[in-house]
Every structure is written in structure tokens, then in C-alpha cells.
Scaffold this active site. Structure first.
Site, PDB file in Angstrom:
ATOM      1  N   GLU A 753      -4.479 -31.717 -63.229  1.00  0.00           N
ATOM      2  CA  GLU A 753      -3.918 -30.954 -64.342  1.00  0.00           C
ATOM      3  C   GLU A 753      -3.589 -29.533 -63.889  1.00  0.00           C
ATOM      4  OE1 GLU A 753      -6.046 -31.317 -68.018  1.00  0.00           O
ATOM      5  OE2 GLU A 753      -5.107 -29.537 -68.865  1.00  0.00           O
ATOM      6  N   ARG A 831     -14.421 -27.382 -75.871  1.00  0.00           N
ATOM      7  CA  ARG A 831     -14.443 -28.784 -76.296  1.00  0.00           C
ATOM      8  C   ARG A 831     -15.872 -29.319 -76.322  1.00  0.00           C
ATOM      9  NH1 ARG A 831     -10.949 -33.141 -77.425  1.00  0.00           N
ATOM     10  NH2 ARG A 831      -9.163 -31.757 -77.216  1.00  0.00           N
ATOM     11  N   GLU A1213      -9.124 -40.498 -73.443  1.00  0.00           N
ATOM     12  CA  GLU A1213     -10.445 -39.921 -73.228  1.00  0.00           C
ATOM     13  C   GLU A1213     -11.560 -40.467 -74.134  1.00  0.00           C
ATOM     14  OE1 GLU A1213      -9.797 -35.402 -72.110  1.00  0.00           O
ATOM     15  OE2 GLU A1213      -8.438 -36.062 -73.674  1.00  0.00           O
TER      16      GLU A1213
END
Ligand SMILES: Cc1cc2nc3c(=O)[nH]c(=O)nc-3n(C[C@H](O)[C@H](O)[C@H](O)COP(=O)(O)OP(=O)(O)OC[C@H]3O[C@@H](n4cnc5c(N)ncnc54)[C@H](O)[C@@H]3O)c2cc1C
Ligand code: FES
Length: 1282
Positions: A753, A831, A1213
Site C-alpha cells: 500500500e 482502526r 479484511e
């Protein structure tokens, strides 16, 4: 022994060694272009057996070699054939399913579907029970199987390639030859005499047998072997025979697999009592490396390497095996492998001109017992942590001991016999006193210092005692009931799966009314599936660019320090080297990613492996070799490595911590809580380790300079725009001159990423300087050092609960180990913080997050992005509460589950909250209650092997935490022949995004999917792309494509209305003729509101959540820490699935990846910050053998999602955390053992549940005997928990 087809690892096979042999690669057996798939390729694609496709040719060839040798194999043959293959995407189930269709013992050519049993949620009412093949209970039928092999080609061995007649006739492989090139000489003698002559003339030449040891040395340690003698074609070394007295003679040219087969042959032929050593060798070989290595490796190579963790040497020592050494000067001599054989670390007593010719493996006498045991991090294809071998000889008359030999590998710098321990045992009886005495003596003789190389001192010592206990119990049992077959509980080498494979995939079929050409909702094959299986799928490194140079990094060998000097003189002299570049060559910005990551280190070193500069050469190998010759002098500093050290030194990336206070959703200040008011409070700490991405394709990029400042880049990336940005910064060139493209990548999982820009920017600096294309391809060994991992986390928690089990107040401090730079650590922490509630409603939540800055490679995104770490903390708390206060675990959960409309601590209201449905259906699917009782019953009867079963729920918020990233663009062109080219912002990494986008486009344009194509993802087609991450690829890009298609359909509408019976092609052509644009852009956004993490006030962060529940049953060996997953059931809410095959593939793959995270994947970092885990040799991801034997996945029926494209939900995910149900099931099994030993309290168990953690948590008489470790900080352990 005619074994004509052997599978080998290309990287360990020198080209010279295949002289005179026929080589078959995946390209040779089938081709999409030629419209001929081999049956293996066909079945693997039909089974949806590939995702990123990078591992796929390897699996195909493993199966191909098996079928060529045995056209009708059984399932066990398949298991063994793919031992050396790894897949990081699929979870293995579809691969096994496809391959088992070739076997004889699979039922009706395929596997048993669990729905044939009673696992259907409908139980007795299951439609299948009533003779229907599909469930039929509502308007949409429910299928129970993704793939059908009814129409696949039969396998016909007569249609296979024929062995080339020329090779057959000439038998070149048997001929002697030599070759000299570039100062390297390769000899292939074809007689022992020639071999001994060569060795005598060139004593410094290296003998090469299987090359599985030397090959690794040469590739990674750059050991020079200018003269090599391949001994594999010497006929005398391939001899074997049985001698009535001496046992079995094995020539040293035989591969380990050939040895294994021979053992099998003689075990079957000779009396069982006589072949105990053969049996142990055979069993040990099953777990020695993988089959591909065993196809080449030899016993001689193993003995000559003299590794202290060799799997075979302990057996040779305890069994008194003898080797035959041959030399020209001294002829032959026989040498026992005893306490004098291994002179020191990797030093056997073999002189330079000697060759190991053969070995005598003895028989066991009637009154002898022989066993060997191995424990490794992973059962298959892993070197041992400790191996032990035991030989006991009893007096025929009174069963007293005549002789006892015990040897261990992994307990000293050499394989070691327990000479002190067995002193004076002659004449003693086999009784409890002997058990105790030997245990005490072993404890004394095999003491390991706390800082022992290899680490795990207590575990390794425990294993010696555990193996002894196993051996003692087994012998006692045999003596008691003379039952030779009593092999079960006390199995030596970790026991193999005995269960048959079962699977189910339950999903709703599309409504019968759906247009047959509408592909949405159908389990269609991955768009690249057939190209994956034939090896025709193109990855970045396949792209050949004329005149391309190659780049290899010069990396730091310390974690922290100051660069004093870089000496490149030797490297630059190497032929083929073009240049050395470093920070002085960067024309633009040195710091990229978050303006804190230097492309090349300048002055200071911040982590081990950090690139300091790079060699540019004409080819990859020269660049690597030259980079190793660059001498860097660094003044070392004391690094900060662990979270605890960072806390102590206040080393944080965020000076102001992040917060979530649920109270701020209703009021303006955060109240102080008086914890004494609560009836029940738990307080503790828990840690979860990091995880390597282990994408099968490592980082790489090709940079091609154009005219002016133009640059074209092909990069293995999850975000073309980030690569474009990093290159733009590095070169000081505006982004419109930089085109970054990607077709597909061989796995990313978050690891590609933010990081690819770093590699591409370095290569771009070189390309710009030298004005030539530059390719960078990072070897796994370097990739794992340079790139970061999943963030390790440490949590401090305090939770209050009332007497009924209601969760009240929750206070958590989260610390993540971020490494040296920001990277994506802020988002990962956030998160974790917004997932720490998991599926539970707490009355009040206060969470604080701190980012620890340390001297390790920068931790980065990894599937789940902090969510699994946060949820792991909560699930540990649930255990803590339950075990401390005695609540019924599942009732406590059910009581605290979120309800529809509840608000999370971070301010999101849960709509269509399906957690209770998933929970109830998983309980039913897994038949939980009944199996839990069965597990309890099993545990009562089984003292050392325990089982555990556990249910884990999950909730995962969909979308990027950073609002602006929740956008995507698309570009759709329609050509006048009716074909459609779709470009969008997402990239294909195996997750099936392009497949889903093709389905969406086909539905939107109302055309057949075959008319739609996606070529690649590129910044010149769609600008400003977000990373393909956060599971939202199909949501966002699907919406963007839908938008573009809608525009096109509006433009085409008049022509359709004008000619309603016409075809798509007619309308398109008409539109063109009428000068209507047939190209449209589209744009999509998904809901997101920003949470104020600085003050802790929440918001409607995500548009929706995905829910799921997993259940695992495991079995552990409490003495060794080994475990097996027996069964897994998952119910997952994916809304209205766009493609059940892709979604189920994601669920299975994520589950197995999560299982790896929570059990076997362990990062090893030295206290000085040196990363030890740098390849498959010491970092273990799950293999096919680890995947659950019984694997059932059900997509929640009747779920829809207003926020997702065509009511679907994201899936990449969310299922990963369900892998933790294996961890908690293991913990249950440990708890059962601890309770047997009187330990009933809560115990802390950090993740992962490695064999070491499992064994050490199984506290018993053995662990009590172990010397205590000194206090932390008073010694330098081998590795630290980062
Ligand atoms: C992926 C992988 C997994 C592995 N797993 C295991 C494992 O589970 N357990 C384990 O114990 N090992 C393991 N190994 C280590 C290695 O494969 C073994 O030690 C193997 O037996 C080496 O044999 P070889 O024939 O390939 O040796 P080579 O690499 O060919 O040679 C190794 C050394 O032995 C010398 N040598 C070879 N033949 C002779 C001879 N006839 N006489 C004298 N010297 C000789 C060579 O000169 C060299 O120094 C693994 C290796 C790999 C790459
Ligand atoms: S499909 Fe196996 S690694 Fe990607």
C-alpha cells in the site's frame, strides 16, 4: 528405482545439474493461448484455486510430477506432493479440492461435502436430506458447493508429453562431463573412481549432492564455490542393500525421498520389531523439509553440514549408525556417528579429500525400543527446534536396562548424546523412579543459558523432558500390554492428520428470474484464473525492457547508528557494475511517503536493513554480489526496539495521544470514574505480535525514462498514485509526466500500500541519473528486512462488569510498535481503537492510543489494519472476566452483543446489525453444543493431548478512516465492435476485484461479460487513486464504474429505443455514426465522517459494518506444544454477494492468514534490532497441512446492504480476525490441561500461540523442573518481543 519425474525447486537447481535431463515447466503442459489446459490446470481453475496466481504454477507442477509418477494417487500422496508449496491467498481448500479429484480414495472422485452430514442449519429438514441437491426453502435456492467437476476432462496419462527420444538414447545424464565458465568449474563424474580422483586432485572443491544446503549458502551468504563436483550421477553412490547383520546400506547419491521409499519397502518386508529405526527414519523424513527438497537432498549433505538442528543426526547417533568414508589415498573406512563424530559447530570429522559413500542403518534387536521425536514451529517443511532420539535395550530375562542411548539436536552447538544422564542406568528397572531420575539428569545435562543462541531456552529444555516422558510412557505401555500398535497419544514426530477432508460452501444462488447473461451474484471464475494456472498471467517482473539495468540495495547491518564511511571501491570493480547511487543522487526530495522516509539513509541509520545506497549493474545477480562488497562503517548507537523501551524512553511518533471517549457522544466532558463502585473488575495487559505479509511476489518495479522528464513505471503496487507521488517528489518532476501502471500483483495484503513508492523512487533516481531503464527486484531475504510488518500491539486494560455479566466500563491504553517512521501507523492505531469494542456494547469506553517510535523497519498496513489487534484485546478481556468470575462465556457474549441501532463508542450507529444472526447460525452450522460436550469428554480421557472448541464473533467497519480516501474514479470506453474497456482506480492483487468489476460493468451495460475487458490500472487513465485497501475496492470502484456505465447507457438509450430488436453492437455503431461519445468517466464515493481522535469525540465513521462468526476445534499436544486445527465453521454476512466464489475465497484465505497471525507466525528480532526472520526458512506461514481438515463457510442468507453496490458488502479484511478462534480454542485446550494440574485461574496468553507458548502455558511437573530465567534486563535474550 525408476523415479523418472521429480519436482525440484528451480532456485536450488543449478543448470549444470540438469545436463542430459528433460525439464518440464508449467508453460510446457498447457496454455490458454493454445486453448489447451492440462486437466490439472483445468480443475484448479474450475475449483477457484487461484487468487493472485503467483503460487499457482508451483502447485500445478507439484501435482503434475505426482501424476506422472502415479496416475492414480491417493489423497495422502497429494498432501505429500504439495508439502513444499505455499499459498498466501486461498486458504488451500480449493487447491486440495481440485487435486483430490484425481485421487482414488476421494469419494466419487471428489470430496465429502459436510452437508451430507448433519451440519446444515436446517438439520433434519435439510433439502439435501430429502434427496434434493440444492436447498429450496425460500425464493432463492441455497447451494452447498462452489465447484462442479462433472464436465472436466478425464485425466489420460497416455496423452502426456513423451520423454525426448534423443535424451533416452544418448543417456547424457549418465556421462561424465565438466564445464568451465567465468572462473567456475562444474564436474560431473560418472564413477566413484573418477570422483575420488577429482576430490584428491582438488580437495578444496565442493561436493554437491542435492545443493539444498550449498545452494542457500551461495545465494544468500555469497559463499564462493568456484569448483563443484556433482556426485549425483555416480552409480556406486546409488547402491543399497540389506545385510543380515549390519542392517540396511544406503548409498549417498540416493535422495531423501528415495531413502524414504526404501525404508517403506523394507518395513513392509521385514518383521516390525526389526525395523523400528527404519520406521523412525521414514516418519522423520515425512517432516524433513518438503517433498521438493527431499527429491534432491541427501543424507550425506545433512551429515556433512553437521547442523546442530539436523533432523536425522540424532537418529544416527542414538541408533549407532555407521558411515563409510572413501578417499583415493586411504580407501574406505567405517566411522560410527557417535559422540566423537561432530567436532564442533558444523564440523564433522571428515577430511577434505573424503567422500561419504554410504551409511549402515542398523536393525533393532528383539529387546530394543527405538523412537525419535521432532518439534518445529510448523509441522511440515520446517527444521526442528529440538529433535530427540531414544534407544533402549532391555535384558531379555528380567527387563532391566542393558543400554540406553539418548541424543538431542537443538540443545548444543552439535548433535549431542546424553552421556552423563545414562551413566549407571544399566540394570535398572523401567519404573517411575527411573523416569524421575532421567528427567532430573537431563535437566542438569542439557541446561541452556538464558541467552542461548536460537533462544527459547526453557521450551527447548522442556522438550527434552517431554520427549523422554513420551518415550518412557510408550515403552511402559508396550511392556504392560505388549500392544505394539499403541502409537496414538505418545506419537513421536507430530502426528499427521488422520481425518478425511470435508468442506461446505453455502451461498444463495441468483433468483431464477435473473437475466441469464447478468453475471452479478454468480460464482464465476477469477478473470485471470486460467492464466494463473498456465503461468501465462503477466506480473511486473515478467516485463522485459531492452537495455534495462538492475539495482540492488546496500543495506545497514545495524539498527541504529551514524554512517562514518562507505567504501564502494571493490564493488565498482566487479565486471558488469555500472554505478553506485546514494542520497547525493536524489535530485528532488529525499524524504518521501510521509515526508519522513529517506530514499537512502543520510548520515544516520534508523533500522536494520535500511538502504544506504544501491549498486546499478547490467544484471540482477551482479548487482546483488557487488552490493554485498560495499563496505559501510557505522558507529553503533543503542537502539529502541520494543514497545516497553519506547514507553520508558517516551519515544512516540504522536506526542499527543489519540483518544476515543464514548461519553463525549452525549456530553461535553469526560467524567472521572470511581472504579471502586463496580462489583467486578479485571485489569491486565496483553500483547499481540506483528506479521509478515509474505506476499509470494516480493517488491519490484521497472522504471523507463522517456523524453523530457517523462517516466513510465510498472510497479507491483496497491496504489499507483502513491508511487507516482513518491517519484514526483524524489525527482522534482510534476505528476503529469509520470505514468505508473500495474496489471496485477502477486499478493499485497497491505504490504504494497505505502511501500512500493519507496522502491520505485530509488529506481527512478537511478534511471534518471543513468538515462536508462532500471529494474529493481527485491529478494525475499531483503524484502523482509527493508519492509515493515503488521503492527505489534501492547494493551493495558481495565474493565468493570456487573454481577449479571453486563459490560460496564472499559479503559484501554493501546501501544503500537510503529518502527522508525509514521507510514500508516496513525490510521492503524485509529482502526484498532474503533474496533476495540468488537461486537459488544459497553456502558462507557475510554481508549487511548500511542504510537511507539522504534528502530525497526516501519510497520505498515496489513489486512485488518489494526482492527484484529484491537478485537484481540477485547476477546482476551472476555476470557479474563469469564475465567476470573466464572460466567458462562457464550451467554455473557450474547447478553452484551450490539443490538440494531446501538451506537459504538466512536459514534457509529449500527444498522442492519447481523451479529446475532451470524452467531446463532454458526452455533448451528458447527453443531457447537454437542461438539463442546464431546471435547469435554475427550479431555477427561486424554491426559496429554487436549482439545478445545471456541466461537469468535467479529464486526468490521468498512471504509478508509481518512475521509478523502473514500473516493474512486473510472473510465469506460466502448468500441465500435461492441467491446468495452474498463479502467478504474483499483488494482488486482488476487482478491478478484477485476472479476467483480467486470460483472458490474456487464450488468450495467446489459451485455455479456465476455465483451468487457480490464487491461491495467494506470495513473494516465484514472488520476488521484486511493490505495486498493480498506476492503472497499469493489464498493468504491464498482460505484464509479456504475456511474460511467449509467452515462453511456443514457447516451445509447435513443438508439436502443429506435431499434429495440437490434443488438448492443448495432446501438453502439449507431451512436458512433451519430457522433455520440462512447467514452465516459465515472466517480464513486462511500460514506465517511471524521472522528476527532485528538479530543476523542466520535462520528458516523463508516457506512456499514460486516459481521461474522467463526468456530474452530483444535487439538494440542501438551507435552510438545504442537497443535492441529480439526474443524472450522464460519458464517459471514457479505450482504448480497457479487460473486460467492470470490467472497468465499476471501473468507477462507483471510481465515487461514488470521490463523497464521494468531498461532505460528512469529517475528524474531534480536535485542540490538537485528531482524532474524527473513525468509521461509525461519518465518512460517500456514501450509496446506495446517488448513482445517473440515472447513465450512456459509454466507448469511437474506442479508442486504443499502450502502453497497448491488446490496453487496466488502469482504477482504473482515474475516481475518475469525482466525483467532483457533488461538482461543488452543487456549481452551491448554486450560483443560492446566485444570488437570490444579491451575484454575485466568492465565495470560499473548499471541501468537506458538509451540513454545503452548508448551510453556501447559504448566506441569516438567515446567516446574526447569531452571527459572533470570530477571528481565539482567541478561541479553536471543530475541525480544517487539
Ligand atoms: C527448504 C529447506 C528445508 C530444509 N529442511 C530441513 C529439515 O527439515 N531438516 C534438516 O535436517 N535439514 C533441512 N534442510 C537442510 C538441508 O536440506 C539438508 O541438510 C540436506 O540433507 C542437505 O543435503 P544436500 O544433498 O542438499 O547437501 P548439499 O547442499 O549438496 O551439500 C551440503 C554439504 O555437504 C557436503 N556433501 C554433500 N555430499 C557429500 C558427500 N557425499 N560426502 C561428503 N560431503 C558431502 C557438501 O560439500 C556441502 O558442504 C532444509 C533445507 C532447505 C533448503
Ligand atoms: S494464489 Fe496462492 S499466493 Fe496468491
Amino acid at each position: 528405482m525408476a523415479q523418472n519425474f521429480i519436482l525440484v525447486n528451480a532456485c536450488l537447481t543449478p543448470v549444470c545439474s540438469v545436463f542430459g535431463k528433460a525439464v518440464t515447466t508449467v508453460e510446457g503442459i498447457g496454455s490458454v493461448a493454445k486453448k489447451r489446459l492440462h486437466p490439472i490446470q483445468e480443475r484448479l481453475s474450475v475449483a477457484h484455486g487461484s487468487q493472485c496466481g503467483y503460487c499457482t504454477p508451483g502447485f500445478v507442477m507439484a501435482m503434475y510430477a505426482l501424476l506422472r509418477n502415479k496416475p492414480k494417487p491417493n489423497m495422502e500422496d497429494v498432501d505429500e506432493a504439495i508439502q513444499g508449496n505455499l499459498c498466501r491467498c486461498t486458504g488451500y481448500r480449493p487447491i486440495l479440492e481440485a487435486f483430490y479429484t484425481f485421487t482414488e480414495n476421494a469419494e466419487n472422485g471428489t470430496l465429502k461435502n459436510s452437508m451430507n452430514g448433519n451440519s446444515c442449519p436446517m438439520g433434519e429438514k435439510c433439502c439435501k436430506m430429502n434427496g434434493n441437491s440444492k436447498c429450496n426453502d425460500t425464493d432463492r435456492k441455497e447451494a452447498t458447493k462452489l465447484s462442479s467437476f462433472e464436465n472436466v476432462k478425464e485425466y489420460d496419462e497416455t496423452q502426456e508429453l513423451i520423454f525426448p527420444a534423443e535424451l533416452k538414447l544418448n543417456k547424457w545424464h549418465r556421462k561424465s562431463f565438466y564445464m568451465t565458465k567465468d572462473g567456475f568449474t562444474w564436474y560431473q563424474p560418472n564413477s566413484l573412481e573418477e570422483l575420488l580422483n577429482l576430490k584428491s586432485s582438488y580437495p578444496n572443491s565442493r561436493l554437491i549432492s542435492g545443493n539444498t544446503e550449498i545452494g542457500v549458502e551461495m545465494k544468500f551468504r555469497f559463499i564462493e564455490a568456484p569448483m563443484a563436483i556433482n556426485i549425483k550421477q555416480v552409480p556406486e553412490l546409488r547402491e543399497y542393500n540389506l545385510d543380515n547383520e549390519k542392517g540396511l546400506y544406503l548409498g549417498m547419491g540416493l535422495s531423501l525421498n528415495e531413502v524414504k521409499q526404501l525404508m517403506g519397502k523394507y518395513i513392509a518386508k521385514l518383521p516390525k520389531q526389526k525395523t523400528q529405526i527404519f520406521k523412525e527414519v521414514q516418519d522423520m523424513l515425512y517432516y524433513f523439509a518438503g517433498k521438493h527438497v527431499r527429491n534432491m537432498a541427501t543424507i550425506a549433505g545433512n551429515i556433512a553440514t553437521a547442523s546442530p538442528i539436523s533432523d536425522l543426526n540424532p537418529i544416527w547417533m542414538a541408533s549407532c549408525a555407521q558411515i563409510i568414508l572413501a578417499s583415493k589415498q586411504h580407501g574406505e573406512k567405517i566411522l560410527p556417528i557417535d559422540e566423537n563424530f561432530f567436532l564442533g559447530y558444523r564440523k564433522p570429522s571428515i577430511s577434505a579429500d573424503e567422500v561419504i559413500k554410504g551409511i549402515w542403518v542398523p536393525y533393532t534387536k528383539p529387546n530394543q525400543f527405538f523412537r525419535a521425536y521432532k518439534q518445529a514451529q510448523r509441522r511440515e517443511d520446517d527444521i526442528s527446534i529440538v529433535t530427540g532420539a531414544f534407544l533402549l535395550e532391555l535384558n531379555e530375562n528380567d527387563n532391566t536396562i542393558e543400554n540406553l542411548k539418548i541424543s538431542f539436536g537443538g540443545m548444543a552447538p552439535v548433535t549431542k548424546l546424553a552421556l552423563e544422564t545414562v551413566k549407571n542406568v544399566k540394570g535398572r528397572k523401567i519404573d517411575e523412579t527411573l523416569l524421575e531420575d532421567i528427567s532430573n539428569k537431563l535437566t542438569d545435562e542439557f541446561k541452556l543459558p538464558p541467552d542461548v543462541p536460537g533462544g527459547m531456552p526453557q521450551f527447548r529444555q522442556a522438550l527434552t523432558l517431554s520427549f523422554w516422558l513420551k518415550f518412557y510412557n510408550e515403552v511402559s505401555q508396550k511392556l504392560k500390554d505388549q500392544n505394539e500398535d499403541n502409537h496414538s497419544e505418545m506419537n513421536g514426530v507430530s502426528s499427521r492428520h488422520e481425518e478425511k477432508y470435508h468442506f461446505t460452501q453455502v451461498f444463495a444462488e441468483v433468483p431464477e428470474t435473473q437475466n441469464p447473461i447478468d453475471p452479478v451474484g454468480r460464482p464465476i471464475m477469477h478473470a485471470s484464473g486460467e492464466k494463473h494456472v498456465t503461468g501465462e498471467a503477466i506480473y511486473s517482473t515478467d516485463i522485459q525492457v531492452a537495455g534495462c539495468l538492475h539495482m540492488a540495495y546496500v543495506m545497514s547491518n545495524v539498527a541504529s547508528g551514524k554512517i562514518l564511511e562507505v567504501d564502494t571501491s571493490k564493488a565498482l570493480l566487479l565486471p558488469g557494475v555500472v554505478d553506485y547511487i546514494d542520497h547525493t543522487d536524489v535530485p528532488g526530495q529525499l524524504l518521501i511517503i510521509h515526508n519522513d522516509t529517506p530514499i537512502f539513509a543520510k548520515d544516520i541509520i534508523e533500522f536494520h536493513g535500511q538502504p544506504i545506497g544501491a549498486i546499478i549493474a547490467e544484471d540482477h545477480e551482479t548487482a546483488r554480489r557487488a552490493a554485498a562488497l560495499v563496505k559501510v562503517t557505522i558507529e553503533k548507537d543503542q537502539p529502541i526496539v520494543t514497545i516497553e523501551q519506547a514507553i520508558e524512553k517516551q519515544s512516540f511518533l504522536n506526542q499527543q495521544p489519540y483518544y476515543i471517549h464514548s461519553s463525549l457522544l452525549e456530553q461535553n466532558s469526560v467524567p472521572e470514574y470511581d472504579w471502586s463502585q463496580y462489583e467486578k473488575v479485571v485489569e491486565g495487559q496483553i500483547r499481540i505480535g506483528g506479521q509478515e505479509h509474505f506476499y509470494l511476489e516480493t517488491h519490484n518495479a521497472v522504471v523507463i525514462p522517456g523524453e523530457d522528464d517523462e517516466i513510465e513505471v510498472i510497479s507491483s503496487t496497491q496504489c499507483v498514485s502513491d508511487v507516482q507521488r513518491d517519484i514526483s517528489w524524489a525527482l522534482g518532476v510534476p505528476r503529469h509526466k509520470i505514468v505508473v501502471k500495474v496489471k496485477r500483483i502477486g499478493g499485497g495484503f497491505g504490504g504494497k500500500e505505502s511501500t512500493p513508492g519507496f522502491f520505485a523512487a530509488g529506481a527512478a533516481v537511478a534511471a534518471k541519473k543513468l538515462r536508462r531503464p532500471v529494474k529493481i527486484y527485491i529478494e525475499r531475504f531483503d524484502d523482509m528486512a527493508i519492509t515493515g510488518t503488521r503492527h505489534p500491539f501492547l494493551f493495558d486494560y481495565k474493565v468493570a462488569v456487573d454481577n449479571t455479566g453486563k459490560l460496564l466500563n472499559f479503559d484501554a491504553k493501546c501501544y503500537s510498535n510503529c518502527g522508525f517512521s509514521f507510514d500508516l501507523s496513525k490510521g492503524v492505531m485509529e482502526r484498532a481503537m474503533v474496533h476495540i469494542d468488537n461486537v459488544y456494547k459497553f456502558e462507557n469506553v475510554d481508549v487511548c492510543g500511542k504510537l511507539c517510535k522504534t528502530n525497526i523497519a516501519s510497520s505498515t498496513a496489513f489486512r485488518g489494519f489494526g482492527g484484529p489487534q484491537g478485537m484481540f484485546c477485547t476477546e482476551t478481556i472476555i476470557k479474563h472476566i469469564v475465567e476470573k468470575f466464572g460466567f458462562d462465556e457464550n451467554k455473557l457474549r450474547e447478553q452484551n452483543f450490539y443490538n440494531e441501532g446501538d451506537c459504538t463508542p466512536f459514534g457509529m450507529h449500527l444498522r442492519q446489525c447481523n451479529i446475532r444472526r451470524c452467531w446463532d447460525e454458526c452455533i448451528e452450522l458447527s453443531n457447537f453444543e454437542q461438539r463442546k460436550n464431546a471435547v469435554d469428554e475427550y479431555n477427561k480421557k486424554s491426559p496429554y493431548v487436549k482439545r478445545g472448541i471456541y466461537l469468535i464473533p467479529t464486526k468490521f467497519g468498512i471504509g478508509f478512516g481518512f475521509k478523502q480516501l473514500n473516493q474512486a474514479g473510472a473510465l469506460v470506453h466502448v468500441y465500435t465492435d461492441g467491446s468495452v474497456l474498463v479502467s478504474h482506480a483499483g488494482m488486482e492483487m488476487g482478491q478478484g476485484l477485476h472479476t467483480k468489476i467486470l460483472q458490474i460493468a456487464a450488468r450495467c451495460l446489459e451485455i455479456d461479460i465476455s465483451l468487457v475487458h480490464i487491461e491495467n490500472t494506470a495513473t494516465d487513465k484514472v488520476p488521484n487513486t486511493s490505495p486498493t485497501a480498506a476492503s472497499v475496492g469493489s464498493d468504491m470502484n464498482g460505484l464509479a464504474v456504475q456511474d460511467a456505465c449509467r452515462k453511456l447507457m443514457e447516451r445509447i438509450k435513443p438508439f436502443k429505443e429506435e431499434n429495440p430488436t437490434g443488438s448492443w453492437k448495432d446501438w453502439v455503431m449507431k451512436a458512433y455514426v451519430n457522433r455520440v461519445s462512447l467514452s465516459a468517466t465515472g466517480f464513486g464515493i462511500i460514506h465517511s465522517e471524521a472522528v476527532d481522535f485528538f479530543n476523542g469525540k466520535g462520528a458516523e465513521l463508516f457506512g456499514y459494518c460486516v459481521y461474522g462468526v467463526g468456530c474452530a476445534e483444535v487439538e494440542i499436544d501438551c507435552l510438545t506444544g504442537d497443535h492441529k486445527v480439526l474443524r472450522t465453521d464460519i458464517v459471514m454476512d457479505v450482504g448480497d454477494s457479487l460473486n460467492p466464489a470470490v467472497d468465499i475465497g476471501q473468507i477462507e484465505g483471510a481465515f487461514v492468514q488470521g490463523y497464521g497471525l494468531f498461532t505460528m507466525e512469529e517475528l524474531k528480532v534480536r535485542p540490538d534490532g537485528i531482524r532474524l526472520t527473513r525468509g521461509p526458512g525461519n518465518y512460517k506461514i500456514p501450509s496446506a497441512d495446517d488448513a482445517p481438515r473440515n472447513f465450512n463457510v456459509k454466507l448469511l442468507k437474506g442479508s442486504s446492504n443499502k450502502m453497497g453496490i448491488f446490496s453487496s458488502k466488502a469482504i477482504g479484511e473482515p474475516p481475518l480476525f475469525l482466525g483467532s478462534c483457533t488461538f482461543f480454542a488452543i487456549r481452551e485446550a491448554i486450560r483443560a490441561y492446566r485444570m488437570d494440574n490444579g491451575l484454575n485461574d485466568y492465565f495470560r496468553m499473548d499471541s501468537p500461540a506458538t509451540p513454545e507458548r503452548i508448551r510453556m502455558a501447559c504448566e506441569d511437573g516438567i515446567t516446574k523442573k526447569l531452571p527459572k530465567l533470570p530477571e528481565e534486563g539482567t541478561y541479553n535474550p536471543w530475541v525480544v518481543n517487539i
